[in-house]
Design a protein around this motif. Sequence first.
Motif, PDB file in Angstrom:
ATOM      1  N   LEU A  43      -8.997   4.247  -8.816  1.00  0.00           N
ATOM      2  CA  LEU A  43      -8.890   3.171  -7.843  1.00  0.00           C
ATOM      3  C   LEU A  43     -10.045   3.139  -6.841  1.00  0.00           C
ATOM      4  O   LEU A  43     -10.495   2.056  -6.448  1.00  0.00           O
ATOM      5  CB  LEU A  43      -7.554   3.288  -7.100  1.00  0.00           C
ATOM      6  N   ALA A  44     -10.550   4.290  -6.426  1.00  0.00           N
ATOM      7  CA  ALA A  44     -11.569   4.351  -5.369  1.00  0.00           C
ATOM      8  C   ALA A  44     -12.813   3.507  -5.676  1.00  0.00           C
ATOM      9  O   ALA A  44     -13.222   2.690  -4.836  1.00  0.00           O
ATOM     10  CB  ALA A  44     -11.940   5.796  -5.063  1.00  0.00           C
ATOM     11  N   PRO A  45     -13.456   3.650  -6.849  1.00  0.00           N
ATOM     12  CA  PRO A  45     -14.635   2.814  -7.092  1.00  0.00           C
ATOM     13  C   PRO A  45     -14.286   1.328  -7.247  1.00  0.00           C
ATOM     14  O   PRO A  45     -15.071   0.458  -6.866  1.00  0.00           O
ATOM     15  CB  PRO A  45     -15.248   3.383  -8.365  1.00  0.00           C
ATOM     16  N   LEU A  46     -13.102   1.036  -7.781  1.00  0.00           N
ATOM     17  CA  LEU A  46     -12.673  -0.354  -7.917  1.00  0.00           C
ATOM     18  C   LEU A  46     -12.442  -0.974  -6.536  1.00  0.00           C
ATOM     19  O   LEU A  46     -12.867  -2.100  -6.254  1.00  0.00           O
ATOM     20  CB  LEU A  46     -11.400  -0.434  -8.759  1.00  0.00           C
ATOM     21  N   ARG A  47     -11.790  -0.223  -5.666  1.00  0.00           N
ATOM     22  CA  ARG A  47     -11.546  -0.691  -4.299  1.00  0.00           C
ATOM     23  C   ARG A  47     -12.869  -0.966  -3.591  1.00  0.00           C
ATOM     24  O   ARG A  47     -13.039  -2.013  -2.962  1.00  0.00           O
ATOM     25  CB  ARG A  47     -10.731   0.345  -3.527  1.00  0.00           C
ATOM     26  N   ALA A  48     -13.825  -0.038  -3.714  1.00  0.00           N
ATOM     27  CA  ALA A  48     -15.133  -0.210  -3.072  1.00  0.00           C
ATOM     28  C   ALA A  48     -15.843  -1.462  -3.600  1.00  0.00           C
ATOM     29  O   ALA A  48     -16.424  -2.227  -2.833  1.00  0.00           O
ATOM     30  CB  ALA A  48     -15.987   1.032  -3.291  1.00  0.00           C
ATOM     31  N   TYR A  49     -15.800  -1.674  -4.905  1.00  0.00           N
ATOM     32  CA  TYR A  49     -16.423  -2.842  -5.523  1.00  0.00           C
ATOM     33  C   TYR A  49     -15.778  -4.127  -5.001  1.00  0.00           C
ATOM     34  O   TYR A  49     -16.468  -5.068  -4.609  1.00  0.00           O
ATOM     35  CB  TYR A  49     -16.283  -2.755  -7.046  1.00  0.00           C
ATOM     36  N   ASN A  50     -14.455  -4.161  -4.998  1.00  0.00           N
ATOM     37  CA  ASN A  50     -13.741  -5.355  -4.554  1.00  0.00           C
ATOM     38  C   ASN A  50     -14.020  -5.676  -3.088  1.00  0.00           C
ATOM     39  O   ASN A  50     -14.229  -6.830  -2.732  1.00  0.00           O
ATOM     40  CB  ASN A  50     -12.239  -5.196  -4.772  1.00  0.00           C
ATOM     41  N   ILE A  51     -14.029  -4.677  -2.249  1.00  0.00           N
ATOM     42  CA  ILE A  51     -14.299  -4.896  -0.826  1.00  0.00           C
ATOM     43  C   ILE A  51     -15.719  -5.388  -0.628  1.00  0.00           C
ATOM     44  O   ILE A  51     -15.966  -6.297   0.171  1.00  0.00           O
ATOM     45  CB  ILE A  51     -14.010  -3.614  -0.013  1.00  0.00           C
ATOM     46  N   ALA A  52     -16.666  -4.838  -1.378  1.00  0.00           N
ATOM     47  CA  ALA A  52     -18.069  -5.270  -1.258  1.00  0.00           C
ATOM     48  C   ALA A  52     -18.231  -6.739  -1.640  1.00  0.00           C
ATOM     49  O   ALA A  52     -19.083  -7.438  -1.096  1.00  0.00           O
ATOM     50  CB  ALA A  52     -18.966  -4.389  -2.130  1.00  0.00           C
ATOM     51  N   ARG A  53     -17.441  -7.222  -2.566  1.00  0.00           N
ATOM     52  CA  ARG A  53     -17.598  -8.591  -3.043  1.00  0.00           C
ATOM     53  C   ARG A  53     -16.566  -9.571  -2.494  1.00  0.00           C
ATOM     54  O   ARG A  53     -16.849 -10.746  -2.341  1.00  0.00           O
ATOM     55  CB  ARG A  53     -17.573  -8.620  -4.564  1.00  0.00           C
ATOM     56  N   GLY A  54     -15.373  -9.103  -2.226  1.00  0.00           N
ATOM     57  CA  GLY A  54     -14.307  -9.997  -1.768  1.00  0.00           C
ATOM     58  C   GLY A  54     -13.920  -9.802  -0.316  1.00  0.00           C
ATOM     59  O   GLY A  54     -13.075 -10.530   0.193  1.00  0.00           O
ATOM     60  N   GLY A  55     -14.494  -8.820   0.333  1.00  0.00           N
ATOM     61  CA  GLY A  55     -14.118  -8.524   1.710  1.00  0.00           C
ATOM     62  C   GLY A  55     -12.872  -7.664   1.784  1.00  0.00           C
ATOM     63  O   GLY A  55     -12.309  -7.255   0.773  1.00  0.00           O
ATOM     64  N   ASP A  56     -12.461  -7.411   2.993  1.00  0.00           N
ATOM     65  CA  ASP A  56     -11.272  -6.594   3.236  1.00  0.00           C
ATOM     66  C   ASP A  56     -10.037  -7.326   2.710  1.00  0.00           C
ATOM     67  O   ASP A  56      -9.755  -8.448   3.149  1.00  0.00           O
ATOM     68  CB  ASP A  56     -11.136  -6.341   4.733  1.00  0.00           C
ATOM     69  N   PRO A  57      -9.279  -6.720   1.786  1.00  0.00           N
ATOM     70  CA  PRO A  57      -8.091  -7.397   1.263  1.00  0.00           C
ATOM     71  C   PRO A  57      -6.935  -7.443   2.249  1.00  0.00           C
ATOM     72  O   PRO A  57      -5.940  -8.111   2.014  1.00  0.00           O
ATOM     73  CB  PRO A  57      -7.725  -6.562   0.037  1.00  0.00           C
ATOM     74  N   LYS A  58      -7.071  -6.740   3.372  1.00  0.00           N
ATOM     75  CA  LYS A  58      -5.999  -6.669   4.371  1.00  0.00           C
ATOM     76  C   LYS A  58      -4.678  -6.287   3.711  1.00  0.00           C
ATOM     77  O   LYS A  58      -3.635  -6.914   3.930  1.00  0.00           O
ATOM     78  CB  LYS A  58      -5.894  -7.981   5.136  1.00  0.00           C
ATOM     79  N   LEU A  59      -4.749  -5.259   2.889  1.00  0.00           N
ATOM     80  CA  LEU A  59      -3.591  -4.788   2.127  1.00  0.00           C
ATOM     81  C   LEU A  59      -2.480  -4.339   3.063  1.00  0.00           C
ATOM     82  O   LEU A  59      -2.692  -3.573   3.994  1.00  0.00           O
ATOM     83  CB  LEU A  59      -4.002  -3.628   1.217  1.00  0.00           C
ATOM     84  N   ARG A  60      -1.291  -4.861   2.789  1.00  0.00           N
ATOM     85  CA  ARG A  60      -0.113  -4.535   3.595  1.00  0.00           C
ATOM     86  C   ARG A  60       1.082  -4.404   2.668  1.00  0.00           C
ATOM     87  O   ARG A  60       1.485  -5.374   2.033  1.00  0.00           O
ATOM     88  CB  ARG A  60       0.120  -5.654   4.599  1.00  0.00           C
ATOM     89  N   PRO A  61       1.676  -3.210   2.559  1.00  0.00           N
ATOM     90  CA  PRO A  61       2.882  -3.071   1.738  1.00  0.00           C
ATOM     91  C   PRO A  61       4.065  -3.759   2.407  1.00  0.00           C
ATOM     92  O   PRO A  61       4.084  -3.964   3.623  1.00  0.00           O
ATOM     93  CB  PRO A  61       3.087  -1.559   1.646  1.00  0.00           C
ATOM     94  N   LEU A  62       5.046  -4.111   1.593  1.00  0.00           N
ATOM     95  CA  LEU A  62       6.221  -4.810   2.095  1.00  0.00           C
ATOM     96  C   LEU A  62       7.471  -4.265   1.417  1.00  0.00           C
ATOM     97  O   LEU A  62       7.494  -4.111   0.196  1.00  0.00           O
ATOM     98  CB  LEU A  62       6.098  -6.313   1.788  1.00  0.00           C
ATOM     99  N   ALA A  63       8.494  -3.976   2.201  1.00  0.00           N
ATOM    100  CA  ALA A  63       9.808  -3.596   1.676  1.00  0.00           C
ATOM    101  C   ALA A  63      10.863  -4.318   2.506  1.00  0.00           C
ATOM    102  O   ALA A  63      10.794  -4.335   3.736  1.00  0.00           O
ATOM    103  CB  ALA A  63      10.020  -2.085   1.756  1.00  0.00           C
TER     104      ALA A  63
END
Length: 141
Positions: free
Chosen positions: A20-40
């Motif tokens: 996940l780490a390199p994928l997350r870095a790639y996505n943030i570099a191209r798509g910006g901060d996903p503002k990931l927030r879990p929900l329950a």
Amino acid sequence: MRVTLTVPETPSEAEREAILAPLRAYNIARGGDPKLRPLAILLTDENGAHQGGLWGKISYDWMFVELLSVPEALRGGGYGSQLMARAEAIARASGCVGIWLDTFEFQARGFYEKLGFSVCGQIEDHPIGQRRYFLQKRLVA
């Protein structure tokens, strides 16, 4: 750098994170901060025991409903609709464009369509002889 392919018998959370780490870095570099927030959103009985609920996340301005579970004994009581209404309220308050989810043919496609979701994709033979549906509900035009 030289690498090989390995397949662990029982993949660990650390191994998932290594992927996940390199994928997350790639996505943030191209798509910006996903503002990931879990929900329950939990169904909790009078004794404080959790009896199902909704699990998801908000990422890149969309809410993904990963799990929705209402025990057999509570079905038909409107709890599924209440869970989805609460999730939608949270999505709207969070500025989400929409909500997406998936369901198997033998599960709850009709339920989600009654709530305003529409099919945006499907996989045939998942499981064999059945379909898996992907649905979305746009909250912002």
